[in-house]
Design a protein around this motif. Sequence first.
Motif, PDB file in Angstrom:
ATOM      1  N   GLN A 101       0.805  -1.228   0.000  1.00  0.00           N
ATOM      2  CA  GLN A 101       0.000   0.000   0.000  1.00  0.00           C
ATOM      3  C   GLN A 101       0.836   1.275   0.000  1.00  0.00           C
TER       4      GLN A 101
ATOM      5  N   ALA B 249       1.543   8.414  -0.572  1.00  0.00           N
ATOM      6  CA  ALA B 249       0.774   7.343   0.066  1.00  0.00           C
ATOM      7  C   ALA B 249       1.245   7.235   1.502  1.00  0.00           C
TER       8      ALA B 249
ATOM      9  N   ARG C 140       0.551   5.219   5.319  1.00  0.00           N
ATOM     10  CA  ARG C 140      -0.104   4.066   5.961  1.00  0.00           C
ATOM     11  C   ARG C 140       0.336   4.025   7.420  1.00  0.00           C
TER      12      ARG C 140
ATOM     13  N   THR D  25     -15.793   2.836  -4.744  1.00  0.00           N
ATOM     14  CA  THR D  25     -14.397   2.674  -5.189  1.00  0.00           C
ATOM     15  C   THR D  25     -14.313   2.001  -6.553  1.00  0.00           C
TER      16      THR D  25
ATOM     17  N   ALA E  70      -3.681   4.160  -6.499  1.00  0.00           N
ATOM     18  CA  ALA E  70      -4.142   4.283  -5.108  1.00  0.00           C
ATOM     19  C   ALA E  70      -5.427   3.495  -4.878  1.00  0.00           C
ATOM     20  N   LEU E  71      -6.381   3.611  -5.825  1.00  0.00           N
ATOM     21  CA  LEU E  71      -7.672   2.920  -5.644  1.00  0.00           C
ATOM     22  C   LEU E  71      -7.493   1.397  -5.594  1.00  0.00           C
TER      23      LEU E  71
ATOM     24  N   ILE F  61      -6.527   0.378  -1.859  1.00  0.00           N
ATOM     25  CA  ILE F  61      -7.164   1.076  -0.745  1.00  0.00           C
ATOM     26  C   ILE F  61      -8.022   0.162   0.145  1.00  0.00           C
TER      27      ILE F  61
ATOM     28  N   VAL G 166     -14.790   5.407  -1.122  1.00  0.00           N
ATOM     29  CA  VAL G 166     -13.691   6.345  -0.837  1.00  0.00           C
ATOM     30  C   VAL G 166     -14.243   7.754  -0.710  1.00  0.00           C
TER      31      VAL G 166
ATOM     32  N   LYS H 272      -9.246   9.166   0.815  1.00  0.00           N
ATOM     33  CA  LYS H 272      -9.179   8.262   1.972  1.00  0.00           C
ATOM     34  C   LYS H 272     -10.220   7.157   1.826  1.00  0.00           C
ATOM     35  N   PRO H 273      -9.928   5.970   2.392  1.00  0.00           N
ATOM     36  CA  PRO H 273     -10.961   4.928   2.439  1.00  0.00           C
ATOM     37  C   PRO H 273     -12.035   5.320   3.467  1.00  0.00           C
TER      38      PRO H 273
ATOM     39  N   MET I 103      -5.022   4.924   6.484  1.00  0.00           N
ATOM     40  CA  MET I 103      -4.388   5.162   5.181  1.00  0.00           C
ATOM     41  C   MET I 103      -4.892   6.467   4.586  1.00  0.00           C
TER      42      MET I 103
ATOM     43  N   HIS J 144      -4.112   9.098   0.820  1.00  0.00           N
ATOM     44  CA  HIS J 144      -3.347   9.400  -0.393  1.00  0.00           C
ATOM     45  C   HIS J 144      -3.542  10.874  -0.712  1.00  0.00           C
TER      46      HIS J 144
END
Length: 380
Positions: free
Chosen positions: A148, A185, A187, A270, A340-341, A344, A349, A363-364, A370, A372
């Motif tokens: 990730q 990114a 995490r 997403t 990124a997707l 995730i 998202v 963001k998720p 996490m 981006h």
Amino acid sequence: MKFTIHRDQFVQSVQHVSKAISPRTTIPVLTGIKIEASFDGVTLTGSDSDISIESFIPKEDEELQLVDIEVPGSIVLPARVFAEIVKKLPESTIEVIVSDQMTTTLKSGSSVFNLNGLDPEEYPRLPEIEEENVFKLPTDLLKNIIRQTVFAVSTVETRPILTGVNWSIEDGRLTCTATDSHRLAMRYAKVETNTAGLSFSNVVIPGKSLNELNKILDDQDEWIDIIVTDNQILFKAKNLLFFSRLLDGNYPATKNMIPTQSKTGVTLDTKKFLQAIERALLLSRDGKNNVVNLKTMENGNLEITSVTPEVGKVTEDVTCLEFTGEELRISFNGKNIIDALRVIDSTEVKIDFTGAMSPFVLKPQEHDYMLHLFSPVRTY
């Protein structure tokens, strides 16, 4: 040196340590794999002086005898040829015999190979690491952290520090950051540590090292010990040691780059968003122009367009699950968003925009470990 070994175990260990060996090395002994037999088992080592991998095959594992050592000793064998040979030997066991002149005989069934070995005394010693700054992560979590973040490192050597992932620990929380200056990114993960108040920052691990580590870690349910020193990091798994040098220099202060408020917020499915951007990029196959334009519409949905003058134009509406704030037009690199997707791990998202020319955050929705960040693309 003389021993007999289980072929499958041998092949797996040879493949693991081969990942550290570079064909471009200027030190002849580093084109080889060091094999060391003791009465406990057989240790294989591969290194290119940036990455070193050591794999140990114990004498027995869960009642199964893997190695039978007759005479302990060591030898360095040419990695490329040796790896091919052990993979193709016919029987389930291999006998390895080294003579006084470093000639090595490999026997399996009716096959006999003679290889010229190199002097193991010339092989560089692996770094001695003081086990002070130690923390632990489960294997599956470590593999996820690498997957990730590592895709966002820079592939351009102009700023070498950006070709690595920055790790820092504060209050028992690990933060991993990768950026190529156009996207970022980040995490987070909780870690277990034996050292009270363990904290460090600016530990930058080369992306290449993390990719190789990810390939050889098994998806087993076990913990990895991670030991950090000034210029090395060591990952310790069962029967496996993975050393990597750290990158020199100061990693940019990325925490200050992340906007805290937003003017426009959208929540999207997403998978549908990912597929819409993939379709938008179908016309820019040459990869030079990955620009996707996004515009908010009066009905609260998004319009995505991509234009490649010599090929054509694509337009698509994407339904927003939620929309707040001002209207917006923005352009961005679609390929970066796709990357990124894909990592995730959330069905929805949220994207927060702070204006047409300001970086935006993705963001998720289902977890908060996490984020981006992306720079928009200027299109005039």
